[in-house]
Design a protein around this motif. Structure first.
Motif, PDB file in Angstrom:
ATOM      1  N   ASN A  26     -45.603 -39.605 -37.203  1.00  0.00           N
ATOM      2  CA  ASN A  26     -45.612 -39.202 -38.608  1.00  0.00           C
ATOM      3  C   ASN A  26     -44.640 -38.039 -38.808  1.00  0.00           C
ATOM      4  OD1 ASN A  26     -46.293 -38.980 -41.295  1.00  0.00           O
ATOM      5  ND2 ASN A  26     -48.492 -38.769 -40.946  1.00  0.00           N
ATOM      6  N   LEU A  27     -44.374 -37.696 -40.069  1.00  0.00           N
ATOM      7  CA  LEU A  27     -43.451 -36.618 -40.393  1.00  0.00           C
ATOM      8  C   LEU A  27     -43.850 -35.327 -39.675  1.00  0.00           C
ATOM      9  CD1 LEU A  27     -43.071 -36.999 -44.278  1.00  0.00           C
ATOM     10  CD2 LEU A  27     -42.043 -38.344 -42.465  1.00  0.00           C
ATOM     11  N   GLY A  28     -42.858 -34.601 -39.167  1.00  0.00           N
ATOM     12  CA  GLY A  28     -43.094 -33.306 -38.573  1.00  0.00           C
ATOM     13  C   GLY A  28     -43.915 -33.316 -37.300  1.00  0.00           C
ATOM     14  N   SER A  29     -44.045 -34.472 -36.663  1.00  0.00           N
ATOM     15  CA  SER A  29     -44.854 -34.585 -35.443  1.00  0.00           C
ATOM     16  C   SER A  29     -43.972 -34.492 -34.205  1.00  0.00           C
ATOM     17  CB  SER A  29     -45.615 -35.912 -35.423  1.00  0.00           C
ATOM     18  OG  SER A  29     -46.432 -36.043 -36.562  1.00  0.00           O
ATOM     19  N   ASN A  30     -44.561 -34.070 -33.082  1.00  0.00           N
ATOM     20  CA  ASN A  30     -43.816 -34.114 -31.823  1.00  0.00           C
ATOM     21  C   ASN A  30     -44.774 -34.245 -30.645  1.00  0.00           C
ATOM     22  OD1 ASN A  30     -43.965 -31.388 -30.188  1.00  0.00           O
ATOM     23  ND2 ASN A  30     -43.811 -30.784 -32.343  1.00  0.00           N
TER      24      ASN A  30
ATOM     25  N   ALA B 168     -59.974 -32.674 -48.299  1.00  0.00           N
ATOM     26  CA  ALA B 168     -58.633 -33.203 -48.544  1.00  0.00           C
ATOM     27  C   ALA B 168     -57.532 -32.266 -48.046  1.00  0.00           C
ATOM     28  CB  ALA B 168     -58.439 -33.466 -50.032  1.00  0.00           C
ATOM     29  N   LEU B 169     -57.781 -30.946 -48.066  1.00  0.00           N
ATOM     30  CA  LEU B 169     -56.710 -30.009 -47.733  1.00  0.00           C
ATOM     31  C   LEU B 169     -56.147 -30.174 -46.324  1.00  0.00           C
ATOM     32  CD1 LEU B 169     -57.422 -26.624 -49.518  1.00  0.00           C
ATOM     33  CD2 LEU B 169     -56.062 -28.589 -50.238  1.00  0.00           C
ATOM     34  N   PRO B 170     -56.957 -30.402 -45.276  1.00  0.00           N
ATOM     35  CA  PRO B 170     -56.333 -30.624 -43.961  1.00  0.00           C
ATOM     36  C   PRO B 170     -55.388 -31.823 -43.955  1.00  0.00           C
ATOM     37  CG  PRO B 170     -58.657 -30.140 -43.697  1.00  0.00           C
ATOM     38  CD  PRO B 170     -58.432 -30.322 -45.168  1.00  0.00           C
ATOM     39  N   LEU B 171     -55.712 -32.867 -44.720  1.00  0.00           N
ATOM     40  CA  LEU B 171     -54.840 -34.041 -44.792  1.00  0.00           C
ATOM     41  C   LEU B 171     -53.559 -33.719 -45.542  1.00  0.00           C
ATOM     42  CD1 LEU B 171     -57.557 -36.708 -45.729  1.00  0.00           C
ATOM     43  CD2 LEU B 171     -56.753 -36.045 -43.451  1.00  0.00           C
ATOM     44  N   ILE B 172     -53.669 -32.894 -46.587  1.00  0.00           N
ATOM     45  CA  ILE B 172     -52.505 -32.516 -47.388  1.00  0.00           C
ATOM     46  C   ILE B 172     -51.649 -31.496 -46.647  1.00  0.00           C
ATOM     47  CG2 ILE B 172     -51.783 -31.371 -49.527  1.00  0.00           C
ATOM     48  CD1 ILE B 172     -54.376 -32.470 -50.808  1.00  0.00           C
ATOM     49  N   ASN B 173     -52.297 -30.507 -46.052  1.00  0.00           N
ATOM     50  CA  ASN B 173     -51.562 -29.397 -45.441  1.00  0.00           C
ATOM     51  C   ASN B 173     -50.684 -29.825 -44.283  1.00  0.00           C
ATOM     52  OD1 ASN B 173     -52.476 -27.434 -47.193  1.00  0.00           O
ATOM     53  ND2 ASN B 173     -54.200 -26.825 -45.913  1.00  0.00           N
TER      54      ASN B 173
ATOM     55  N   TYR C  93     -48.494 -31.799 -44.328  1.00  0.00           N
ATOM     56  CA  TYR C  93     -47.157 -32.085 -44.831  1.00  0.00           C
ATOM     57  C   TYR C  93     -46.527 -30.909 -45.580  1.00  0.00           C
ATOM     58  CZ  TYR C  93     -48.748 -36.868 -43.933  1.00  0.00           C
ATOM     59  OH  TYR C  93     -49.232 -38.003 -43.332  1.00  0.00           O
ATOM     60  N   LEU C  94     -47.255 -29.830 -45.768  1.00  0.00           N
ATOM     61  CA  LEU C  94     -46.772 -28.737 -46.609  1.00  0.00           C
ATOM     62  C   LEU C  94     -46.082 -27.653 -45.790  1.00  0.00           C
ATOM     63  CD1 LEU C  94     -49.745 -28.233 -49.108  1.00  0.00           C
ATOM     64  CD2 LEU C  94     -47.781 -29.766 -49.282  1.00  0.00           C
ATOM     65  N   SER C  95     -45.042 -27.058 -46.372  1.00  0.00           N
ATOM     66  CA  SER C  95     -44.377 -25.943 -45.708  1.00  0.00           C
ATOM     67  C   SER C  95     -45.248 -24.691 -45.753  1.00  0.00           C
ATOM     68  CB  SER C  95     -43.023 -25.671 -46.377  1.00  0.00           C
ATOM     69  OG  SER C  95     -43.182 -25.470 -47.778  1.00  0.00           O
ATOM     70  N   LYS C  96     -46.063 -24.544 -46.816  1.00  0.00           N
ATOM     71  CA  LYS C  96     -47.020 -23.447 -46.918  1.00  0.00           C
ATOM     72  C   LYS C  96     -48.390 -24.049 -47.225  1.00  0.00           C
ATOM     73  CE  LYS C  96     -43.926 -19.718 -48.338  1.00  0.00           C
ATOM     74  NZ  LYS C  96     -43.720 -18.601 -49.298  1.00  0.00           N
TER      75      LYS C  96
ATOM     76  N   GLU D 136     -43.175 -36.242 -50.560  1.00  0.00           N
ATOM     77  CA  GLU D 136     -43.115 -35.469 -51.801  1.00  0.00           C
ATOM     78  C   GLU D 136     -44.343 -34.593 -52.008  1.00  0.00           C
ATOM     79  OE1 GLU D 136     -42.567 -38.393 -54.821  1.00  0.00           O
ATOM     80  OE2 GLU D 136     -40.574 -39.001 -54.107  1.00  0.00           O
ATOM     81  N   LEU D 137     -45.107 -34.344 -50.943  1.00  0.00           N
ATOM     82  CA  LEU D 137     -46.363 -33.610 -51.106  1.00  0.00           C
ATOM     83  C   LEU D 137     -46.151 -32.130 -51.410  1.00  0.00           C
ATOM     84  CD1 LEU D 137     -48.700 -35.262 -48.495  1.00  0.00           C
ATOM     85  CD2 LEU D 137     -48.998 -35.201 -50.951  1.00  0.00           C
ATOM     86  N   ASN D 138     -44.976 -31.585 -51.098  1.00  0.00           N
ATOM     87  CA  ASN D 138     -44.737 -30.182 -51.441  1.00  0.00           C
ATOM     88  C   ASN D 138     -44.760 -29.950 -52.945  1.00  0.00           C
ATOM     89  OD1 ASN D 138     -44.351 -28.239 -49.203  1.00  0.00           O
ATOM     90  ND2 ASN D 138     -42.889 -29.765 -48.481  1.00  0.00           N
ATOM     91  N   SER D 139     -44.502 -30.997 -53.721  1.00  0.00           N
ATOM     92  CA  SER D 139     -44.554 -30.862 -55.175  1.00  0.00           C
ATOM     93  C   SER D 139     -45.974 -30.983 -55.722  1.00  0.00           C
ATOM     94  CB  SER D 139     -43.674 -31.932 -55.834  1.00  0.00           C
ATOM     95  OG  SER D 139     -44.161 -33.236 -55.531  1.00  0.00           O
ATOM     96  N   LEU D 140     -46.933 -31.308 -54.831  1.00  0.00           N
ATOM     97  CA  LEU D 140     -48.311 -31.502 -55.285  1.00  0.00           C
ATOM     98  C   LEU D 140     -48.934 -30.208 -55.777  1.00  0.00           C
ATOM     99  CD1 LEU D 140     -50.816 -33.361 -55.504  1.00  0.00           C
ATOM    100  CD2 LEU D 140     -51.351 -32.740 -53.138  1.00  0.00           C
ATOM    101  N   VAL D 141     -48.569 -29.076 -55.159  1.00  0.00           N
ATOM    102  CA  VAL D 141     -49.180 -27.800 -55.522  1.00  0.00           C
ATOM    103  C   VAL D 141     -48.989 -27.512 -57.004  1.00  0.00           C
ATOM    104  CG1 VAL D 141     -49.189 -25.328 -55.090  1.00  0.00           C
ATOM    105  CG2 VAL D 141     -48.854 -26.916 -53.192  1.00  0.00           C
ATOM    106  N   ALA D 142     -47.781 -27.709 -57.490  1.00  0.00           N
ATOM    107  CA  ALA D 142     -47.492 -27.411 -58.894  1.00  0.00           C
ATOM    108  C   ALA D 142     -48.220 -28.353 -59.845  1.00  0.00           C
ATOM    109  CB  ALA D 142     -45.989 -27.486 -59.137  1.00  0.00           C
TER     110      ALA D 142
END
Length: 334
Positions: free
Chosen positions: A138-142, A266-271, A273-276, A298-304
């Motif tokens: 998944n995104l950002g995984s290693n 929900a927040l652990p699932l959302i976070n 993908y988030l930079s903050k 596009e989840l970084n735009s979810l906060v707004a």
């Protein structure tokens, strides 16, 4: 990381320098001046930090190996072969565990014959490991993969991965995530990790899940359509059933599905993908429910957008990260 590829010679020089610094910082005679020079080198180019982190992983693999006593053995100078991605583990073994050569380290199960470090950036990545197993990140995984004579070993360092393991009953495939492990011989399963929380979803075959690698036994057995979850420090994993409408693997199609979850769940699932990372201000805010299908890119735009769909407003904590606050309820008019 820079967008312009470096010439191979310059890339190799960075790799060699990373190996040098890895050895010097682990040496007992490393000076304060050397550590300062290392920090300056680390800040000089984004690739320096990337290569140094990869070197640390190789060092840790070699550093865990048992070493037979060698009377009067002298330390040998070491210059790694390049590129590290192909020959790194061999060079690290020569540097850290050279005396093992005479003891047939591979046959004794001490040395791996393959080492791979795999990262996914802003796209889902599919790779085939040297043993034939397939991994989707998944995104950002290693993760890292090492192949030993008696087992195949993966360490999920960050994020989420779907495994389709090549069947080999004599050569088990072990995934380490947080303090726990997942042991299989050939199957399909997903491992999600965020901070110290881990969730394992089995699609096909069976797996053994242990919440702590130090516990005796192989752990709890999962069958198809079952899920195990644990946190760091848990004595045992929690087992539950999954259903046909389970959406935990929607990320493989680029989606995050939130099925009427509380914000706290929900927040652990959302976070992931988030930079903050998002947080909730209190229990009442965490109890609010959220649903919907979101593009994982596009989840970084979810906060707004959250204040537009939920009765919340956003503040910032001392680290500058967003915090969701429930709107105060108005007193009923009399």
């Amino acid at each position: 990381m820079t967008d312009t590829p470096l010439p191979q010679a310059e890339y190799d020089a960075i790799t060699d320098a990373a190996a040098h610094w890895c050895m010097r910082l682990h040496a007992i005679d490393c000076t304060a001046q050397e550590r300062l020079a290392f920090e300056q080198w680390l800040d000089a180019h984004p690739l320096h930090a990337v290569e140094y982190e990869a070197m640390l992983e190789i060092w840790e693999v070699a550093g865990d190996l048992p070493r037979p006593a060698t009377e009067g053995a002298a330390a040998l100078p070491f210059k790694p072969a390049s590129p590290w991605r192909t020959f790194g583990i061999a060079a690290a073994v020569c540097a850290v565990a050279l005396p093992l050569a005479a003891y047939s380290g591979w046959n004794l199960g001490w040395l791996p014959n393959a080492y791979e470090h795999i990262e996914a950036g802003d796209t889902v990545r599919h790779v085939t490991l040297s043993d034939g197993s397939e991994v989707e990140l998944n995104l950002g995984s290693n993760l890292t993969f090492t192949n030993y004579k008696d087992q195949r070993r993966v360490t999920l360092n960050k994020g989420e991965a779907f495994f389709k393991v090549s069947h080999d009953t004599s050569h088990p495939f072990i995934v380490k995530a947080a303090d726990g492990r997942i042991r299989v011989t050939g199957t399909q399963f997903n491992v999600w990790m965020y901070e110290d929380q881990v969730r394992v979803n089995l699609v096909e075959g069976s797996v053994l899940v242990s919440s702590n690698d130090d516990l005796p036994g192989d752990g709890l057995r999962l069958g198809p359509a079952m899920q195990a979850s644990y946190g760091r420090g848990d004595y045992t994993a929690r087992i539950s059933q999954t259903y046909d409408n389970d959406n935990s693997l929607a990320w493989r199609s680029g989606k995050l599905v939130l099925d009427d979850l509380t914000l706290s769940n929900a927040l652990p699932l959302i976070n992931r993908y988030l930079s903050k990372p998002l947080a909730v201000a209190d229990h009442n805010t965490g109890a609010l429910r959220i649903g919907g299908i979101y593009n994982i890119k596009e989840l970084n735009s979810l906060v707004a957008s959250l204040p537009k769909v939920l009765p919340v407003y956003v503040t910032r904590n001392k680290d500058g990260n967003p915090v969701l606050n429930a709107m105060p309820q108005q007193a009923p008019k009399i």
